[in-house]
Design an enzyme around this catalytic site. Structure first.
Site, PDB file in Angstrom:
ATOM      1  CG  ASP A   1      -1.984  -1.043   1.209  1.00 10.08           C
ATOM      2  OD1 ASP A   1      -2.248  -1.573   0.118  1.00 10.08           O
ATOM      3  OD2 ASP A   1      -2.543  -1.339   2.277  1.00 10.08           O
ATOM      4  NE  ARG A   2       0.521   8.333  -2.150  1.00 10.89           N
ATOM      5  CZ  ARG A   2       0.510   9.291  -1.213  1.00 10.89           C
ATOM      6  NH1 ARG A   2      -0.120   9.092  -0.075  1.00 10.89           N
ATOM      7  NH2 ARG A   2       1.110  10.441  -1.434  1.00 10.89           N
TER       8      ARG A   2
END
Length: 260
Positions: free
Chosen positions: A80-81
Site C-alpha cells: 500500500d502507498r
C-alpha cells in the site's frame, strides 16, 4: 499489502525519462541485489503502481535500473502507498515467472511491524481467521470483516504477536498467510487495536500526546524461494519516523527484524 500480483508490463513499454535526482533516489532504496532480483526498502508515501497523484510510482522509477535499450525490473508484489518496507523485483523474465508462481503457491513468508492502540490486544498473540469482503464507497474500496457464509466472503489468516506494549500502545509483529487487500489493517481493527495513523480503519492520529504522521505499518522481512536455488531472506530497517514513534511511546528495546 497487495490483493493480487502487479500487472504484467506491456511488450516494448516506452522508458520513462527520470531525472538524475530520481535515479539516485531509487538506487538508494536498494537493500539487496543479485543477477536475478533487486530488493528495495520502499518509503511511505510512494505508490507501488498506478498511483493517482501526479508523481512517478515505484514501478516507473524502476527504469533507473534499466540498461540502454533494455527493460526495467518487474515488481513481484506490491505494498500500500503508506506502507513502507521490503518490496521485491525481478531482473529477468525467468526470475519474474519463477517468483510469480512461488507467490501464487504461497511460498513467500512476509513479516510486518505495526504500532497499534490502545495497548496490546487480548490475547497478546495468536491467529486471526476472520473472513473479509470488499466494499466500494464511491471511488474508494474498503475491506470489511464478514461471516464465512457471506457470498462475497474471502478467507483471510494472519498470525500476530506482541513485541512490546504499554497501556496506550503496542508494537506488533504481523505475518499474513493470505494476501487480501488491507488484510492486516482490518484484522487488527477487528481486535479493537487498529494500526495508528490508519484513518481509513479507525487508527488513532495521536497517542500519548505524540502525533502520528501516517499509517504505522512496515514490511520488515521477506523470506522467499530464490530463482537461482534455495531460500533467501531480506530485511528492511524501520523508517525514521516510525522508529522515533516507537521510542517516544516506550516500545523500543526489542529486535523486531530478527524476531520473526
Amino acid at each position: 499489502m497487495s490483493p493480487r500480483p502487479p500487472r504484467k508490463p506491456k511488450a516494448h513499454e516506452t522508458p520513462i525519462a527520470l531525472t538524475a535526482e530520481e535515479i539516485a533516489f531509487t538506487r538508494a532504496l536498494v537493500i539487496h541485489q543479485d543477477p536475478s532480483v533487486i530488493a528495495l526498502n520502499k518509503p511511505p508515501g510512494l505508490s507501488s503502481q498506478g498511483g493517482r497523484i501526479n508523481a512517478n510510482t515505484l514501478d516507473e522509477l524502476l527504469w533507473a535500473f534499466a540498461k540502454p535499450g533494455g527493460s526495467r525490473p518487474r515488481l513481484v508484489h506490491r505494498l500500500d502507498r503508506d506502507t513502507s518496507g521490503v518490496i521485491l523485483t525481478a531482473r529477468t523474465k525467468p526470475a519474474a515467472s519463477f517468483l510469480g508462481k512461488a507467490m501464487i503457491a504461497k511460498r513467500f513468508r512476509k513479516t510486518y511491524l505495526a504500532i497499534v492502540a490502545p495497548g496490546a490486544p487480548s490475547p497478546k498473540g495468536g491467529v486471526i481467521e476472520t473472513p473479509l469482503r470488499r466494499e466500494s464507497i464511491g471511488r474508494e474500496a474498503y475491506m470489511r470483516t464478514t461471516d464465512a457464509d457471506h457470498p462475497d466472503a474471502e478467507t483471510a489468516r494472519t498470525r500476530y504477536r506482541t513485541l512490546a506494549a504499554t497501556l496506550e500502545a503496542a508494537l506488533m509483529e504481523l505475518s499474513p498467510e493470505t494476501g487480501r487487500m488491507h488484510q492486516l489493517r482490518v484484522h487488527m481493527q477487528s481486535l479493537g487495536r487498529p494500526i495508528v495513523g490508519d484513518v481509513r480503519y479507525g487508527g488513532a492520529l495521536t497517542v500519548s500526546g505524540h502525533e502520528v504522521p501516517r499509517l504505522m505499518l512496515h514490511a520488515v522481512k521477506l523470506r522467499y524461494p530464490h530463482p537461482d536455488g534455495g531460500e533467501a531472506t531480506v530485511e528492511a530497517p524501520m523508517p525514521d519516523d516510525m522508529a522515533a514513534l516507537v521510542a517516544a511511546l516506550g516500545l523500543a528495546g526489542t529486535n523486531p527484524a530478527g524476531a520473526a
